[in-house]
Design a protein around this motif. Structure first.
Motif, PDB file in Angstrom:
ATOM      1  N   ILE A 105       0.928  -0.920   0.759  1.00  0.00           N
ATOM      2  CA  ILE A 105       0.074  -0.035  -0.678  1.00  0.00           C
ATOM      3  C   ILE A 105       0.822   1.028   0.155  1.00  0.00           C
ATOM      4  O   ILE A 105       1.860   1.298   0.591  1.00  0.00           O
ATOM      5  CB  ILE A 105      -0.560   0.418   1.178  1.00  0.00           C
ATOM      6  N   PRO A 106       1.085   1.831  -1.219  1.00  0.00           N
ATOM      7  CA  PRO A 106       1.897   2.724  -1.178  1.00  0.00           C
ATOM      8  C   PRO A 106       1.996   4.305   0.082  1.00  0.00           C
ATOM      9  O   PRO A 106       0.904   4.135   0.396  1.00  0.00           O
ATOM     10  CB  PRO A 106       2.158   3.411  -3.116  1.00  0.00           C
ATOM     11  N   HIS A 107       2.660   4.869   0.222  1.00  0.00           N
ATOM     12  CA  HIS A 107       2.644   6.066   0.312  1.00  0.00           C
ATOM     13  C   HIS A 107       0.994   7.294  -0.239  1.00  0.00           C
ATOM     14  O   HIS A 107       1.163   7.222  -1.562  1.00  0.00           O
ATOM     15  CB  HIS A 107       4.133   7.208   0.023  1.00  0.00           C
ATOM     16  N   ASN A 108       0.981   8.042   0.060  1.00  0.00           N
ATOM     17  CA  ASN A 108      -0.478   9.189  -0.478  1.00  0.00           C
ATOM     18  C   ASN A 108      -1.178   8.115  -1.156  1.00  0.00           C
ATOM     19  O   ASN A 108      -1.920   8.743  -1.841  1.00  0.00           O
ATOM     20  CB  ASN A 108       0.246   9.938  -1.000  1.00  0.00           C
ATOM     21  N   PHE A 109      -1.529   7.252  -0.723  1.00  0.00           N
ATOM     22  CA  PHE A 109      -2.784   5.875  -1.160  1.00  0.00           C
ATOM     23  C   PHE A 109      -4.083   6.753  -0.810  1.00  0.00           C
ATOM     24  O   PHE A 109      -4.770   7.235  -2.080  1.00  0.00           O
ATOM     25  CB  PHE A 109      -2.341   4.643  -0.273  1.00  0.00           C
ATOM     26  N   GLU A 110      -3.976   6.848   0.063  1.00  0.00           N
ATOM     27  CA  GLU A 110      -5.525   7.233   0.923  1.00  0.00           C
ATOM     28  C   GLU A 110      -6.079   8.564  -0.145  1.00  0.00           C
ATOM     29  O   GLU A 110      -7.243   9.460  -0.326  1.00  0.00           O
ATOM     30  CB  GLU A 110      -6.039   7.679   2.468  1.00  0.00           C
ATOM     31  N   SER A 111      -4.960   9.989   0.445  1.00  0.00           N
ATOM     32  CA  SER A 111      -4.985  11.223  -0.309  1.00  0.00           C
ATOM     33  C   SER A 111      -5.058  10.836  -1.837  1.00  0.00           C
ATOM     34  O   SER A 111      -6.181  11.596  -2.273  1.00  0.00           O
ATOM     35  CB  SER A 111      -3.440  12.050   0.223  1.00  0.00           C
ATOM     36  N   ASP A 112      -4.312  10.095  -2.459  1.00  0.00           N
ATOM     37  CA  ASP A 112      -4.354  10.452  -3.770  1.00  0.00           C
ATOM     38  C   ASP A 112      -5.592  10.175  -4.828  1.00  0.00           C
ATOM     39  O   ASP A 112      -6.636  10.023  -5.013  1.00  0.00           O
ATOM     40  CB  ASP A 112      -3.486   9.328  -4.419  1.00  0.00           C
ATOM     41  N   LEU A 113      -6.337   8.617  -3.421  1.00  0.00           N
ATOM     42  CA  LEU A 113      -7.323   7.809  -3.428  1.00  0.00           C
ATOM     43  C   LEU A 113      -8.482   9.475  -3.723  1.00  0.00           C
ATOM     44  O   LEU A 113      -9.404   9.014  -4.383  1.00  0.00           O
ATOM     45  CB  LEU A 113      -7.800   6.989  -2.848  1.00  0.00           C
ATOM     46  N   LEU A 114      -8.509   9.205  -2.386  1.00  0.00           N
ATOM     47  CA  LEU A 114      -9.509  11.038  -2.045  1.00  0.00           C
ATOM     48  C   LEU A 114     -10.038  11.798  -3.303  1.00  0.00           C
ATOM     49  O   LEU A 114     -10.802  12.541  -3.699  1.00  0.00           O
ATOM     50  CB  LEU A 114      -9.648  11.457  -0.564  1.00  0.00           C
ATOM     51  N   ASN A 118      -4.993   8.842 -10.389  1.00  0.00           N
ATOM     52  CA  ASN A 118      -4.645   7.210  -9.984  1.00  0.00           C
ATOM     53  C   ASN A 118      -4.026   7.168  -9.181  1.00  0.00           C
ATOM     54  O   ASN A 118      -2.535   7.735  -8.708  1.00  0.00           O
ATOM     55  CB  ASN A 118      -4.249   7.069 -11.519  1.00  0.00           C
ATOM     56  N   VAL A 119      -4.136   5.792  -8.729  1.00  0.00           N
ATOM     57  CA  VAL A 119      -3.508   4.806  -7.523  1.00  0.00           C
ATOM     58  C   VAL A 119      -3.044   4.258  -7.751  1.00  0.00           C
ATOM     59  O   VAL A 119      -4.169   3.418  -9.171  1.00  0.00           O
ATOM     60  CB  VAL A 119      -4.482   5.420  -6.214  1.00  0.00           C
ATOM     61  N   ALA A 120      -2.152   2.459  -7.966  1.00  0.00           N
ATOM     62  CA  ALA A 120      -2.118   1.297  -8.236  1.00  0.00           C
ATOM     63  C   ALA A 120      -1.831   0.568  -6.376  1.00  0.00           C
ATOM     64  O   ALA A 120      -1.366   1.436  -5.651  1.00  0.00           O
ATOM     65  CB  ALA A 120      -1.126   1.170  -8.876  1.00  0.00           C
ATOM     66  N   SER A 148     -11.545  -1.863  -5.720  1.00  0.00           N
ATOM     67  CA  SER A 148     -10.696  -0.969  -6.818  1.00  0.00           C
ATOM     68  C   SER A 148     -11.965   0.151  -7.274  1.00  0.00           C
ATOM     69  O   SER A 148     -11.826   0.651  -7.339  1.00  0.00           O
ATOM     70  CB  SER A 148     -10.119  -1.930  -7.812  1.00  0.00           C
ATOM     71  N   VAL A 149     -13.048  -0.484  -7.296  1.00  0.00           N
ATOM     72  CA  VAL A 149     -14.242   0.250  -7.719  1.00  0.00           C
ATOM     73  C   VAL A 149     -15.064   0.289  -5.888  1.00  0.00           C
ATOM     74  O   VAL A 149     -16.778   0.983  -6.914  1.00  0.00           O
ATOM     75  CB  VAL A 149     -15.555  -0.981  -8.563  1.00  0.00           C
ATOM     76  N   ALA A 150     -15.073   0.584  -5.498  1.00  0.00           N
ATOM     77  CA  ALA A 150     -15.234   0.191  -4.482  1.00  0.00           C
ATOM     78  C   ALA A 150     -15.460   2.555  -4.629  1.00  0.00           C
ATOM     79  O   ALA A 150     -16.715   2.751  -3.912  1.00  0.00           O
ATOM     80  CB  ALA A 150     -14.646   0.282  -2.895  1.00  0.00           C
ATOM     81  N   PRO A 151     -14.754   3.019  -4.277  1.00  0.00           N
ATOM     82  CA  PRO A 151     -13.971   4.502  -4.410  1.00  0.00           C
ATOM     83  C   PRO A 151     -15.405   5.173  -5.715  1.00  0.00           C
ATOM     84  O   PRO A 151     -16.158   6.223  -5.368  1.00  0.00           O
ATOM     85  CB  PRO A 151     -13.238   4.916  -4.699  1.00  0.00           C
ATOM     86  N   VAL A 152     -15.498   4.315  -6.698  1.00  0.00           N
ATOM     87  CA  VAL A 152     -16.093   4.809  -8.214  1.00  0.00           C
ATOM     88  C   VAL A 152     -17.896   4.714  -7.645  1.00  0.00           C
ATOM     89  O   VAL A 152     -18.618   5.788  -7.089  1.00  0.00           O
ATOM     90  CB  VAL A 152     -16.369   3.984  -8.491  1.00  0.00           C
ATOM     91  N   ALA A 153     -18.135   4.103  -6.337  1.00  0.00           N
ATOM     92  CA  ALA A 153     -19.215   3.588  -6.707  1.00  0.00           C
ATOM     93  C   ALA A 153     -19.978   4.192  -4.730  1.00  0.00           C
ATOM     94  O   ALA A 153     -21.087   5.154  -5.288  1.00  0.00           O
ATOM     95  CB  ALA A 153     -19.523   1.731  -6.311  1.00  0.00           C
ATOM     96  N   ALA A 154     -18.678   4.710  -3.996  1.00  0.00           N
ATOM     97  CA  ALA A 154     -19.556   5.291  -2.753  1.00  0.00           C
ATOM     98  C   ALA A 154     -19.454   6.746  -3.468  1.00  0.00           C
ATOM     99  O   ALA A 154     -20.418   7.745  -3.302  1.00  0.00           O
ATOM    100  CB  ALA A 154     -18.170   5.554  -2.276  1.00  0.00           C
ATOM    101  N   ALA A 155     -18.370   7.357  -4.380  1.00  0.00           N
ATOM    102  CA  ALA A 155     -18.890   8.918  -5.413  1.00  0.00           C
ATOM    103  C   ALA A 155     -20.126   8.785  -6.081  1.00  0.00           C
ATOM    104  O   ALA A 155     -20.928   9.670  -6.038  1.00  0.00           O
ATOM    105  CB  ALA A 155     -17.608   9.210  -6.385  1.00  0.00           C
ATOM    106  N   GLY A 156     -20.178   7.678  -6.712  1.00  0.00           N
ATOM    107  CA  GLY A 156     -21.526   8.213  -7.413  1.00  0.00           C
ATOM    108  C   GLY A 156     -22.996   8.050  -6.650  1.00  0.00           C
ATOM    109  O   GLY A 156     -24.353   8.094  -6.731  1.00  0.00           O
ATOM    110  N   ILE A 157     -23.132   7.193  -5.740  1.00  0.00           N
ATOM    111  CA  ILE A 157     -23.906   7.107  -4.372  1.00  0.00           C
ATOM    112  C   ILE A 157     -24.177   8.492  -3.688  1.00  0.00           C
ATOM    113  O   ILE A 157     -25.143   8.674  -3.581  1.00  0.00           O
ATOM    114  CB  ILE A 157     -23.972   5.847  -3.389  1.00  0.00           C
TER     115      ILE A 157
END
Length: 392
Positions: A105-114, A118-120, A148-157
């Motif tokens: 789980i790389p550095h700044n993973f959460e901040s990049d995700l929010l 793009n995160v890996a 990987s699809v959870a953030p997209v689903a949360a944003a859509g909801i």
């Protein structure tokens, strides 16, 4: 005819006396097959790989990374046994086989995700061990695809979209997998039965060649032939008959344990699978007679039997389809009885498609018997010449 029958019975009785005179025969003819049955019916446990040790490298140390770690830990295929400060330590652990995979789980993973960047989420697994690598790859793909699809689903909801619409957008095509004949992906269903007979054929070959070779090695071959009235066919068949009966009994017992007690699926009744087992055992003994007739020296033939048995395991087609092997290897596989038996058994076990799909393999097993018969005159000449008695 009566004289031939009398000689046959004398050879059988002589062999029975030899069998009970040494505990070695009990060990290799009964104890070893029983061990193979027990070993193969218990080795796969629940039928699937579980609790494969893996590691996690959490360089982010946030609520999101901890949630990912907990999610990965819930996968039954793997078990998180260690957490590492950096990827190098995890890689060293994989090389030492302390773990077989790790997720970074790389550095700044959460901040990049929010932040919508793009995160890996890389994962590494030990693929030199093919079965372990495939299982871990499948497990990681399953759990990380959902993450990987959870953030997209949360944003859509959050923007008011319905779950059905989000699902149709994220997964426009629904895939349906239907594993035929083994829907639970249970290793024991397709490996237990053939692997038992792969081990069993090594035992049969070794015993067949040893009981023939011991007559020459210990200089009792002349007495053996004299008991058979100098008829090599009577000598060989009478000598091997007790072992044939024992091996067939062990094979039927193995089928009963695997299909009757362990509950492996059986596409037909016990009679066809037991008939195939008996044919395989006789063909394997005939194969042993054929090879021994070529090299009738015990010290040489035991090594050859071990090599042939190992090649039979590779060329049986259990773990890799034989028709797609390199062409010379494919044609070489026809020289091994276990390859034909596995194809017959797979036909019986998975669908019982009928004799039309197995007659060629059954015919090949009978060919081994014919080949052994053709070599008997050569074996008799080798015995009478006595030139193999002093080979160390």
């Amino acid at each position: 005819m009566d004289r031939t029958q009398g000689a046959f019975y004398r050879v059988v009785r002589r062999e029975l006396d030899r069998m009970v005179s040494r505990r070695l025969y009990f060990g290799v003819c009964i104890a070893l097959p029983l061990f193979c049955i027990l070993f193969m019916t218990t080795i796969f446990g629940s039928g699937q790989m579980e609790n494969i040790p893996i590691g996690i490298v959490d360089l982010d140390q946030t609520a999101t990374s901890r949630q990912i770690s907990r999610t990965i830990a819930t996968v039954p295929t793997s078990r998180v046994t260690a957490r590492y400060a950096d990827a190098k330590a995890a890689r060293d652990a994989v090389q030492k086989k302390e773990i077989y995979a790790y997720v970074v789980i790389p550095h700044n993973f959460e901040s990049d995700l929010l932040g919508g960047r793009n995160v890996a989420l890389p994962y590494y697994y030990h693929f030199a061990l093919l079965s372990v690598g495939i299982e871990l790859h499948s497990a990681f793909e399953t759990v990380l695809a959902n993450l990987s699809v959870a953030p997209v689903a949360a944003a859509g909801i959050g923007q008011g979209a319905s779950e059905r619409r989000i699902e149709s957008f994220i997964l426009p095509v629904n895939l349906q997998a239907h594993p035929l004949f083994n829907p639970s992906l249970d290793y024991s269903i397709y490996l237990t039965n053939p692997f038992f007979f792969v081990l069993f054929q090594i035992v049969i070959l070794l015993v067949t060649m040893y009981v023939l070779g011991s007559e020459i090695k210990f200089k009792t071959a002349a007495d053996w032939l004299e008991t058979a009235d100098a008829n090599i066919f009577t000598a060989v068949t009478g000598k091997l008959l007790p072992y044939t009966a024992i091996f067939i009994a062990m094979g039927i017992l193995g089928n009963f344990v695997m299909f009757g007690i362990a509950g492996l699926p059986l596409g037909t009744g016990f009679l066809p699978v037991n008939l195939a087992t008996a044919l395989f055992i006789v063909a394997t003994q005939a194969f042993g007679v054929f090879i021994f007739s070529l090299f009738p020296a015990l010290s040489i033939i035991i090594s050859i039997a071990s090599m042939v048995g190992s090649l039979g395991a590779t060329l049986s087609g259990v773990t890799f389809p034989v028709p797609y092997m390199y062409a010379p290897i494919y044609y070489l596989s026809f020289l091994f009885p276990v390859r034909h038996f596995v194809e017959i058994n797979q036909n019986i076990l998975y669908g019982d498609y009928g004799f039309a799909y197995t007659w060629q393999n059954a015919s090949c097993l009978f060919v081994f018997m014919l080949a052994a018969l053709l070599m008997l005159p050569h074996l008799k000449r080798a015995i009478l010449s006595r030139k193999y008695e002093n080979i160390e």
